[in-house]
Design an enzyme around this catalytic site. Structure first.
Site, mmCIF file in Angstrom:
data_model
loop_
_atom_site.group_PDB
_atom_site.id
_atom_site.type_symbol
_atom_site.label_atom_id
_atom_site.label_comp_id
_atom_site.label_asym_id
_atom_site.label_seq_id
_atom_site.Cartn_x
_atom_site.Cartn_y
_atom_site.Cartn_z
ATOM 1 N N LYS A 61 0.830 -1.203 0.000
ATOM 2 C CA LYS A 61 0.000 0.000 0.000
ATOM 3 C C LYS A 61 0.866 1.255 0.000
ATOM 4 O O LYS A 61 0.660 2.177 -0.804
ATOM 5 C CB LYS A 61 -0.918 -0.018 1.226
ATOM 6 C CG LYS A 61 -1.951 1.095 1.242
ATOM 7 C CD LYS A 61 -2.912 0.916 2.412
ATOM 8 C CE LYS A 61 -3.761 -0.324 2.232
ATOM 9 N NZ LYS A 61 -4.709 -0.538 3.336
ATOM 10 N N ARG A 131 -3.571 2.844 8.546
ATOM 11 C CA ARG A 131 -3.855 1.553 7.920
ATOM 12 C C ARG A 131 -2.609 0.685 7.876
ATOM 13 O O ARG A 131 -1.491 1.185 7.828
ATOM 14 C CB ARG A 131 -4.353 1.753 6.477
ATOM 15 C CG ARG A 131 -5.614 2.569 6.313
ATOM 16 C CD ARG A 131 -5.855 2.865 4.835
ATOM 17 N NE ARG A 131 -6.979 3.746 4.601
ATOM 18 C CZ ARG A 131 -8.195 3.346 4.249
ATOM 19 N NH1 ARG A 131 -8.440 2.059 4.115
ATOM 20 N NH2 ARG A 131 -9.147 4.213 4.034
ATOM 21 N N GLY A 140 -8.416 -6.885 4.701
ATOM 22 C CA GLY A 140 -9.260 -6.988 5.890
ATOM 23 C C GLY A 140 -8.662 -7.783 7.035
ATOM 24 O O GLY A 140 -9.292 -7.918 8.080
ATOM 25 N N MET A 142 -5.885 -7.149 8.822
ATOM 26 C CA MET A 142 -5.314 -6.325 9.884
ATOM 27 C C MET A 142 -6.185 -5.097 10.114
ATOM 28 O O MET A 142 -7.185 -4.896 9.440
ATOM 29 C CB MET A 142 -3.872 -5.953 9.531
ATOM 30 C CG MET A 142 -2.939 -7.156 9.587
ATOM 31 S SD MET A 142 -1.261 -6.748 9.087
ATOM 32 C CE MET A 142 -1.429 -6.599 7.313
ATOM 33 N N ARG A 381 -3.706 -1.259 -6.008
ATOM 34 C CA ARG A 381 -2.934 -2.499 -5.880
ATOM 35 C C ARG A 381 -3.366 -3.424 -6.997
ATOM 36 O O ARG A 381 -4.442 -3.252 -7.575
ATOM 37 C CB ARG A 381 -3.170 -3.164 -4.528
ATOM 38 C CG ARG A 381 -4.622 -3.532 -4.267
ATOM 39 C CD ARG A 381 -4.844 -3.987 -2.835
ATOM 40 N NE ARG A 381 -6.258 -4.207 -2.548
ATOM 41 C CZ ARG A 381 -6.758 -4.371 -1.336
ATOM 42 N NH1 ARG A 381 -5.967 -4.342 -0.288
ATOM 43 N NH2 ARG A 381 -8.046 -4.580 -1.150
ATOM 44 N N HIS A 499 -16.191 -7.507 1.640
ATOM 45 C CA HIS A 499 -15.179 -8.441 2.138
ATOM 46 C C HIS A 499 -15.402 -9.844 1.590
ATOM 47 O O HIS A 499 -14.465 -10.514 1.142
ATOM 48 C CB HIS A 499 -15.219 -8.461 3.681
ATOM 49 C CG HIS A 499 -14.296 -9.465 4.289
ATOM 50 N ND1 HIS A 499 -14.679 -10.758 4.579
ATOM 51 C CD2 HIS A 499 -12.991 -9.380 4.632
ATOM 52 C CE1 HIS A 499 -13.655 -11.411 5.109
ATOM 53 N NE2 HIS A 499 -12.619 -10.603 5.150
ATOM 54 N N ARG A 621 0.426 -47.793 -10.723
ATOM 55 C CA ARG A 621 0.583 -48.605 -9.514
ATOM 56 C C ARG A 621 -0.046 -49.974 -9.758
ATOM 57 O O ARG A 621 -1.270 -50.072 -9.899
ATOM 58 C CB ARG A 621 -0.088 -47.898 -8.338
ATOM 59 C CG ARG A 621 0.628 -46.630 -7.929
ATOM 60 C CD ARG A 621 -0.262 -45.594 -7.317
ATOM 61 N NE ARG A 621 -1.045 -44.901 -8.328
ATOM 62 C CZ ARG A 621 -1.425 -43.631 -8.264
ATOM 63 N NH1 ARG A 621 -1.076 -42.897 -7.232
ATOM 64 N NH2 ARG A 621 -2.132 -43.075 -9.231
ATOM 65 N N SER A 827 12.787 -42.365 -10.030
ATOM 66 C CA SER A 827 11.578 -41.568 -9.844
ATOM 67 C C SER A 827 11.440 -41.313 -8.349
ATOM 68 O O SER A 827 11.399 -42.265 -7.562
ATOM 69 C CB SER A 827 10.340 -42.293 -10.374
ATOM 70 O OG SER A 827 9.194 -41.499 -10.179
ATOM 71 N N ASN A 831 5.916 -38.797 -1.668
ATOM 72 C CA ASN A 831 4.947 -39.060 -0.592
ATOM 73 C C ASN A 831 5.638 -39.812 0.546
ATOM 74 O O ASN A 831 5.626 -39.383 1.701
ATOM 75 C CB ASN A 831 3.771 -39.888 -1.109
ATOM 76 C CG ASN A 831 2.958 -39.142 -2.150
ATOM 77 O OD1 ASN A 831 3.083 -37.940 -2.313
ATOM 78 N ND2 ASN A 831 2.127 -39.871 -2.876
ATOM 79 N N ASP A 832 6.235 -40.960 0.214
ATOM 80 C CA ASP A 832 6.914 -41.744 1.248
ATOM 81 C C ASP A 832 8.242 -41.127 1.655
ATOM 82 O O ASP A 832 8.681 -41.278 2.800
ATOM 83 C CB ASP A 832 7.127 -43.186 0.764
ATOM 84 C CG ASP A 832 5.906 -44.058 1.040
ATOM 85 O OD1 ASP A 832 4.933 -43.539 1.621
ATOM 86 O OD2 ASP A 832 5.917 -45.248 0.668
ATOM 87 N N CYS A 894 7.029 -38.668 -8.859
ATOM 88 C CA CYS A 894 5.674 -39.181 -9.043
ATOM 89 C C CYS A 894 4.814 -39.076 -7.787
ATOM 90 O O CYS A 894 3.758 -39.670 -7.702
ATOM 91 C CB CYS A 894 5.717 -40.638 -9.517
ATOM 92 S SG CYS A 894 6.580 -41.748 -8.392
ATOM 93 N N TYR A 914 11.238 -34.751 -15.646
ATOM 94 C CA TYR A 914 9.781 -34.631 -15.727
ATOM 95 C C TYR A 914 9.160 -34.673 -14.336
ATOM 96 O O TYR A 914 9.802 -35.094 -13.364
ATOM 97 C CB TYR A 914 9.192 -35.748 -16.599
ATOM 98 C CG TYR A 914 9.305 -37.132 -15.996
ATOM 99 C CD1 TYR A 914 8.350 -37.612 -15.092
ATOM 100 C CD2 TYR A 914 10.365 -37.972 -16.325
ATOM 101 C CE1 TYR A 914 8.463 -38.865 -14.535
ATOM 102 C CE2 TYR A 914 10.483 -39.239 -15.773
ATOM 103 C CZ TYR A 914 9.526 -39.681 -14.871
ATOM 104 O OH TYR A 914 9.637 -40.933 -14.300
#
Length: 945
Positions: A61, A131, A140, A142, A381, A499, A621, A827, A831-832, A894, A914
């Site tokens: 701002k 402000r 909105g 703060m 903005r 808002h 899988r 690959s 996740n694991d 993956c 990839y």
């Protein structure tokens, strides 16, 4: 002719170089203005200490106010207290730098000189607004205080100076309401359903017989002020401060404190804004839209932020202040009507609209006030927009030559593409539905869910798996958690710049706001519209494209993009949304370096993914083939077998359906590569949840008694199956399991190839920790492949495949150089790798992850967006180690992170070939990969010349 062209080309190069030099010089100049020990930066009267490049120091701002002042836009004078002060404030026990007070006083004097008024003066008083202003917009979240500097004496001086007592007392009551709530923390108490200030105002309006605040007289407002002051004294135990400088100090404290309020923290967590950034505080001379019929205030966007249409879009109110528009206290008018009410100011606004958009080269969200016919700009903005609008605006601006394709790609948040893929209501079902109301279409899309009237109830319902529609008269920042949890948002008050509308657009939520023909009874928990009353928990449907509200749940249909891509519908392909989506995707594919593959387990999923732009399979899988129909019985028979003969019998059955599925997948790929992961899941997923009825049914099918099945299940029980007998461990224990899968893969490949379709199978061994594990499994794969070739009479060159592994255990990443000796590709199974690298269970950590995010131990969910500082380093080690042995080793990812934009950009920087993700995330990954390639060149949003 050639000479002329050469000269023109040279001239263009010189012009471009000159432009670039100016741009660099401007940046250096801006950086030079950030002086050590300087905590306050002033603007006004067509000049400023800072500019738009200083957002990190001045906040968005403050930087943009300075920039507007520098380019000649009418901006009330003011100053910014920098973000460095916020950081200092929190690092030093909420104390300020010693020189701050003196710098504030010095700059108040500068503002007074520009505006021709004096702060606290009793002849020509200057009032201030205070402000917040973080470097990233947090609408909105703060605190804000307007009309600061007014007191019992100043209000009389203001009334005398302006000759408008009503205006003076209206400004005073507004200040008391804001200051009392924000600084003195006098708000609704437990058990109160309404704001205590609004209760006093409502009583005053009822007594005066008027509908809204603007109808109250000066005497009415004087009485309201007295009651506000009594309320503050009664609940806080303190008198309201009369000293303007004490008011300013309290307001600045409140804004800095609001950086760490609950809603600001929630917002920062959702959008990944670091707490260390802090907020600036902007102190600006007040200009007044509440002085009568020639004054007003408004909020507008230079283009429609919901659809992207190139129209001036916004709202305004006559005789009002800005908070009235945003809070939805009064019903604002569409900006187009301002041409009749305030024609001079409207024409000026149109000129400024074009000037700002051309200067900032993006859609602007502006706030303005008109005081007695004089137009002032209070803020600009980059406007928050929906995914629909982001794509439309970016592509339109390229055509208008405001920006280049590269910048268009950079400024569309990759995740926002999911908005274009979201379902819409089925047209027939919508026509048959009961319409109960309508409002402004603030957030495009279609949403159905159960009605809840509070943020707390919405969060609780969503946690139980319910689809939620949050219904409020008007939302406030305190509703943020509920808005995040909801599928859709409905308000009965407010407008397109309220808002609710602003936050919903940013979040990509379906939103209908200002449904004035509907009413809410919070006590009875009912919503009424068109003669129909709905209770909390009843189903409600929102059409955010047109603003319609329906009772009940409405059947949905695929979006126009999905209809065009997957269903090949001609009407959908003619739509503007589909055409722009396809054009954008064509741009991304020319720029990105990362390949994009899909995580798909069936021919149907593969076909979908290819239409979305997949260039192959990054993960199929094998175990997912086992859950269709009665196939799981054969798998259970294999697991429960206690000898090789019984296992072989079950494997023979398994091979039949696996081969069939692989043939379908290879055909769908039409020559594209396919990474196939061998059997990996914990065994308990197949046998650990069997009921007595299922055991009896299986007993009859495989000839093993139900009691023996139970005993065998108990003997195979594991305390921690996620780290148990699975993946390569299963294949090493029972090589026939690996061999059967390889037979199915290669025999399917041979049969598909025989019919003229190229097949490129990549066989992936899961859960490797040691290089020797991969070596053993590769030997089984190669020996099986030789047997298949011999059986089918094929040469080695006629049936090719590659062998690689999934890097999902930290040891494999650390010893990647050893593992790579036996691999043709890696690959990363992130996740694991996240579970094992962080020691966190994906399934069980949800109970404490929110607390960790609140405490800022984690900035986001590491299973959704890669932990780049920890797990990311394991990936980098794997890349470095693998390629130290095999420089051309093919590398992919993956895990779920393959569809997360920030993670995709990390994988680009890490040097992967990839990423792979689910079909519907492919467009997101394509865009993120293009953005990563541009960022690698040092480009960022707004830097493409």
């Amino acid at each position: 002719m050639a000479t002329v062209k050469k000269k023109a080309a040279k001239k263009a190069v010189k012009k471009s170089a000159k432009k670039a030099t100016k741009k660099t010089a401007a940046k250096k100049s801006a950086a030079a203005k950030a002086k050590p020990g300087k905590y306050v930066y002033v603007w006004g009267d067509g000049k400023a200490d800072g500019d738009g490049s200083m957002k990190a120091l001045l906040g968005g701002k403050g930087a943009n106010l300075a920039e507007m002042s520098n380019i000649g836009v009418p901006v009330p004078a003011g100053f910014t207290i920098t973000t460095e002060v916020c950081t200092y404030y929190y690092d030093n026990g909420k104390k300020y730098p010693k020189t701050l007070d003196a710098q504030i006083e010095e700059n108040i004097a500068k503002v007074e000189k520009v505006m021709g008024k004096k702060f606290g003066d009793l002849e020509n008083p200057l009032l201030l607004s205070v402000r917040s202003g973080a470097r990233e917009s947090m609408p909105g979240m703060m605190d804000t205080i307007l009309n600061l500097g007014i007191n019992d004496e100043v209000v009389e001086a203001l009334a005398t100076k302006t000759g408008n007592a009503k205006f003076a007392w209206d400004s005073y009551r507004r200040f008391l309401q804001m200051y009392g709530s924000v600084v003195m923390e006098v708000e609704a108490e437990a058990g109160e359903h309404h704001d205590p200030y609004e209760v006093i105002l409502d009583e005053a309006k009822e007594k005066a017989g008027v509908k809204d605040d603007s109808g109250l007289s000066a005497d009415d407002l004087r009485e309201v002020v007295e009651k506000f002051k009594a309320l503050i004294k009664d609940r806080s135990g303190k008198n309201f401060p009369e000293d303007p400088r004490a008011q300013l100090k309290g307001a600045v404290n409140a804004v800095f404190n609001s950086w760490n309020n609950d809603r600001a923290i929630v917002y920062r967590q959702k959008y990944g804004i670091p707490a260390a950034w802090g907020t600036a505080v902007n102190v600006q001379a007040m200009v007044f839209g509440n002085t009568g019929k020639t004054s007003g205030t408004g909020v507008a966007f230079t283009r429609d932020p919901a659809t992207g249409e190139n129209v001036f879009y916004g709202e305004y109110l006559i005789d009002a202040q800005g908070e009235d528009v945003v809070a939805g206290v009064r019903t604002p008018k569409p900006i187009a009507k301002m041409a009749k009410d305030l024609p001079k100011s409207y024409k000026e606004l149109q000129v400024i609209r074009k000037k700002l958009e051309k200067h900032f080269r993006d859609v602007q969200d502006v706030e303005f006030t008109i005081e007695e016919g004089k137009l002032w700009m209070l803020q600009t903005r980059n406007g928050k927009r929906t995914g629909f609008a982001a794509v439309n605006i970016a592509l339109d601006m390229v055509k208008e030559r405001l920006i280049k394709k590269e910048e268009a790609i950079l400024r569309i948040p990759a995740d926002d593409l999911s908005h274009l893929l979201a379902p819409i209501f089925d047209s027939k079902a919508e026509k048959a539905a009961t319409k109960v109301g309508s409002g402004l279409p603030a957030g495009p899309g279609a949403a159905s869910g159960k009605i809840y009237f509070s943020a707390e109830e919405s969060v609780a319902a969503a946690a139980k798996g319910e689809s939620v529609i949050l219904v409020r008269q008007a939302t406030s920042p305190e509703d943020l958690r509920g808005m995040i949890a909801a599928e859709g948002i409905l308000t009965t008050e407010g407008g397109a710049s309220s808002h609710a509308a602003l936050v919903a657009r940013q979040m990509g939520k379906v939103c209908v706001c200002g449904a004035h023909n509907m009413s809410i009874d919070y006590d009875k928990k009912t919503l009424t519209g068109n003669g129909v009353t709905l209770n909390e928990g009843d189903e409600l449907s929102l059409n955010g494209f047109v603003g319609s509200v329906y009772a009940g749940e409405i059947q949905s249909s695929p979006s126009q993009v999905i209809q065009g891509l997957l269903e090949n519908k001609a009407a959908a392909k003619r739509s503007d949304t589909y055409k722009k989506f396809m054009e954008l995707m064509s741009w991304t594919d020319k720029l990105r370096k990362l390949g994009i593959r899909t995580n798909s387990d069936t021919p149907e999923q593969v076909e979908q993914a290819i239409k979305f732009g997949a260039e192959g399979i990054g993960l199929t899988r094998a175990e997912h083939m086992f859950f269709e129909g009665n196939r799981i019985d054969s798998v259970r028979e294999m697991i429960l077998a206690d000898d090789d003969e019984g296992r072989a019998k079950a494997l023979k059955k398994i091979k039949v359906f696996m081969k069939k599925d692989f043939k379908g997948i290879f055909k769908a790929l039409d020559g594209r590569p396919a990474t196939i992961r061998l059997l990996d899941p914990p065994l308990h997923e197949f046998i650990g949840t069997m009921t007595d009825e299922q055991k009896q049914d299986l007993s009859e099918k495989i000839g093993m008694s139900a009691s023996d099945i139970t005993k065998r299940i108990h003997s195979l029980h594991e305390e921690n199956p996620m780290l148990g007998h699975r993946g390569c461990r299963l294949g090493i224990s029972y090589p026939a399991i690996t061999a059967t899968q390889v037979e199915a893969i290669l025999e399917a490949a041979a049969e598909v190839q025989a019919k003229g379709t190229k097949v490129l199978p990549e066989i992936m061994v899961p859960l490797v920790s040691y290089a020797r594990e991969l070596e053993i499994q590769k030997q089984v794969i190669d020996e099986t492949a030789d047997e298949v070739r011999k059986k089918l009479g094929l040469k080695k060159s006629q049936l090719k495949y590659t062998v690689g592994t999934m890097i999902e255990i930290p040891r494999a990443a650390i010893t990647a150089d050893e593992v790579a000796e036996h691999a043709e590709f890696f690959s990363f199974g992130t996740n694991d790798l996240t579970q094992t690298g962080l020691g966190l269970s994906r399934d069980d950590s949800s109970s404490f992850l929110p607390a960790y995010q609140d405490a800022e131990v984690l900035s986001n969910n590491p299973f959704a967006s890669l932990d780049q500082g920890g797990v990311g380093k394991l990936v980098e080690m794997g890349v470095k180690g693998g390629r130290s042995v095999k420089p051309k080793l093919k590398l992919g990812i993956c895990g779920e992170h393959g569809g997360d934009p920030d993670s995709v950009k990390f994988f680009h920087r890490a040097g992967l070939n990839y990423v792979s993700c689910s079909p519907f995330r492919i467009p997101v990954a394509r865009l993120a990969a293009a953005q990563a390639a541009l960022e690698e060149k040092g480009l960022a949003r707004g830097e493409v010349s």
